[in-house]
Design a protein around this motif. Sequence first.
Motif, PDB file in Angstrom:
ATOM      1  N   CYS A 132     -12.130   5.868 -13.405  1.00  0.00           N
ATOM      2  CA  CYS A 132     -13.040   4.803 -13.835  1.00  0.00           C
ATOM      3  C   CYS A 132     -14.380   5.417 -14.215  1.00  0.00           C
ATOM      4  O   CYS A 132     -14.881   6.306 -13.512  1.00  0.00           O
ATOM      5  CB  CYS A 132     -13.245   3.796 -12.706  1.00  0.00           C
ATOM      6  N   GLU A 133     -14.941   4.957 -15.321  1.00  0.00           N
ATOM      7  CA  GLU A 133     -16.241   5.437 -15.781  1.00  0.00           C
ATOM      8  C   GLU A 133     -17.080   4.248 -16.226  1.00  0.00           C
ATOM      9  O   GLU A 133     -16.567   3.148 -16.431  1.00  0.00           O
ATOM     10  CB  GLU A 133     -16.081   6.388 -16.972  1.00  0.00           C
TER      11      GLU A 133
ATOM     12  N   ASN B 213      -9.594  -5.696 -20.236  1.00  0.00           N
ATOM     13  CA  ASN B 213      -9.886  -4.375 -19.685  1.00  0.00           C
ATOM     14  C   ASN B 213     -10.116  -3.384 -20.819  1.00  0.00           C
ATOM     15  O   ASN B 213      -9.271  -3.233 -21.699  1.00  0.00           O
ATOM     16  CB  ASN B 213      -8.724  -3.894 -18.806  1.00  0.00           C
TER      17      ASN B 213
ATOM     18  N   SER C   4      -9.413   6.777 -19.376  1.00  0.00           N
ATOM     19  CA  SER C   4     -10.358   6.205 -18.414  1.00  0.00           C
ATOM     20  C   SER C   4     -10.601   4.725 -18.697  1.00  0.00           C
ATOM     21  O   SER C   4     -10.405   4.250 -19.823  1.00  0.00           O
ATOM     22  CB  SER C   4     -11.683   6.973 -18.425  1.00  0.00           C
ATOM     23  N   ILE C   5     -11.013   4.025 -17.655  1.00  0.00           N
ATOM     24  CA  ILE C   5     -11.325   2.597 -17.715  1.00  0.00           C
ATOM     25  C   ILE C   5     -12.841   2.435 -17.705  1.00  0.00           C
ATOM     26  O   ILE C   5     -13.534   3.056 -16.883  1.00  0.00           O
ATOM     27  CB  ILE C   5     -10.746   1.860 -16.493  1.00  0.00           C
TER      28      ILE C   5
ATOM     29  N   ARG D 117     -15.194   0.730 -16.249  1.00  0.00           N
ATOM     30  CA  ARG D 117     -15.108  -0.108 -15.045  1.00  0.00           C
ATOM     31  C   ARG D 117     -16.187  -1.182 -14.979  1.00  0.00           C
ATOM     32  O   ARG D 117     -15.975  -2.254 -14.403  1.00  0.00           O
ATOM     33  CB  ARG D 117     -15.178   0.791 -13.806  1.00  0.00           C
TER      34      ARG D 117
ATOM     35  N   SER E 185     -14.706  -4.048 -16.828  1.00  0.00           N
ATOM     36  CA  SER E 185     -13.293  -4.303 -16.529  1.00  0.00           C
ATOM     37  C   SER E 185     -13.180  -4.660 -15.054  1.00  0.00           C
ATOM     38  O   SER E 185     -13.037  -3.791 -14.192  1.00  0.00           O
ATOM     39  CB  SER E 185     -12.435  -3.072 -16.849  1.00  0.00           C
TER      40      SER E 185
ATOM     41  N   ASP F 163     -14.537   2.808  -8.203  1.00  0.00           N
ATOM     42  CA  ASP F 163     -13.543   3.817  -8.589  1.00  0.00           C
ATOM     43  C   ASP F 163     -12.102   3.362  -8.347  1.00  0.00           C
ATOM     44  O   ASP F 163     -11.175   4.170  -8.415  1.00  0.00           O
ATOM     45  CB  ASP F 163     -13.816   5.135  -7.860  1.00  0.00           C
TER      46      ASP F 163
ATOM     47  N   HIS G 243      -9.075   0.399  -9.457  1.00  0.00           N
ATOM     48  CA  HIS G 243      -8.668  -0.609 -10.439  1.00  0.00           C
ATOM     49  C   HIS G 243      -7.154  -0.620 -10.495  1.00  0.00           C
ATOM     50  O   HIS G 243      -6.506   0.436 -10.421  1.00  0.00           O
ATOM     51  CB  HIS G 243      -9.239  -0.283 -11.826  1.00  0.00           C
TER      52      HIS G 243
ATOM     53  N   LEU H  98      -5.026   1.818 -12.698  1.00  0.00           N
ATOM     54  CA  LEU H  98      -4.858   3.242 -12.378  1.00  0.00           C
ATOM     55  C   LEU H  98      -3.445   3.561 -11.886  1.00  0.00           C
ATOM     56  O   LEU H  98      -3.020   4.723 -11.951  1.00  0.00           O
ATOM     57  CB  LEU H  98      -5.883   3.666 -11.324  1.00  0.00           C
TER      58      LEU H  98
END
Length: 355
Positions: free
Chosen positions: A11-12, A76, A84-85, A87, A90, A98, A100, A103
């Motif tokens: 997650c970023e 999302n 990467s999500i 976050r 989303s 970190d 979700h 993942l």
Amino acid sequence: MATFLPPPILCERLETIVGRAGGSLAFRDAAERVAYALPAQAVAEVREFLSARAGVKIEATFQAVLPGGRVFGSGNVLAPDGRSIARDVSEDFGKAFDEHWLLTYPRIRQPEAVAGTTAVVATTQGVGYGHWLLEELPRLLAADLSGCDALLANVRENFAVEALRHFRFGGKVLPVRRDHHLQCERLIVPSLPGPAGWPTPEVVRRVTAFAETLPKEKSGAGGAERIYVSRERAKRRRVENEEALWAQVEARGFQKVFLEELTWAEQIAVFRGAREIVAPHGAGLANLVFCEEGTRVVELFNRAYVNPCFWRVAALKRLDYRPVVTAGETALAQDLSANKCDIEADVAQVGRALA
């Protein structure tokens, strides 16, 4: 046979992903801290419970452009490479930054390409009325959609269809689905209006201002000033002793309302016209955003699931909010696993709240 892609690995923040992809991000409103006034009429244990949940820091709002950005499911946002999500746009309610569900999700199909400029305003739980009204609709109203060819939104329910029809977006509306995976040539991503369940003064202002532009409808409660919002037809969070509760409030001149039978415009009219409201906790109470200042609201809870989200709306609207929780030995909690549990109304306490 379908071929599935590996899930994202981390997650970023969207700003990090945008910078790596050569996009842009422009900040709008500055960060702020929002405080919610405690209800004057709550009993001591409820005031103590709410006092620990009476303020939040809202991050600065923004709108980003993400070349090649992906959208999976109900809004999302993923990096162009899918690794990467984003976050911060989303949501996964109740999870750390970190964490979700995507993942570990094993069924991500190859993305479908979408040409042109697409904006995403869909939120993870926006199919539900309360989340749509206080999260997705404000996100739509805050977005700059100039030059957009398409809009990704939750449009499964009539309230969303009604709002979008009145909003008059000039491009194509693309409904989101849980397993839908899109890769957009140019993705516009407005920030979320704040954490789920923590409305802001700006959210209240935008939603009420938009509602004022809608054609006025007659109240679905026949103009009643005292309403009881029933969940007896719902599948969860019903009032166990509704017969006794209804006898109490009916004797006081309340009219029973089933919000699922009303159009969105009728729901708005019901809450605009109400001066006293009794209701078990449920999504329909998001309509408190349309109430007049000073409206008395009695919200009923199960001790295991005291969700303060509608108290916060009431605080921002300066309503006379009176939470009712049946006395018990167990500590008050907001246990997500108990959010489907029925509610036993303390009929005597409701009577005192209405006195």
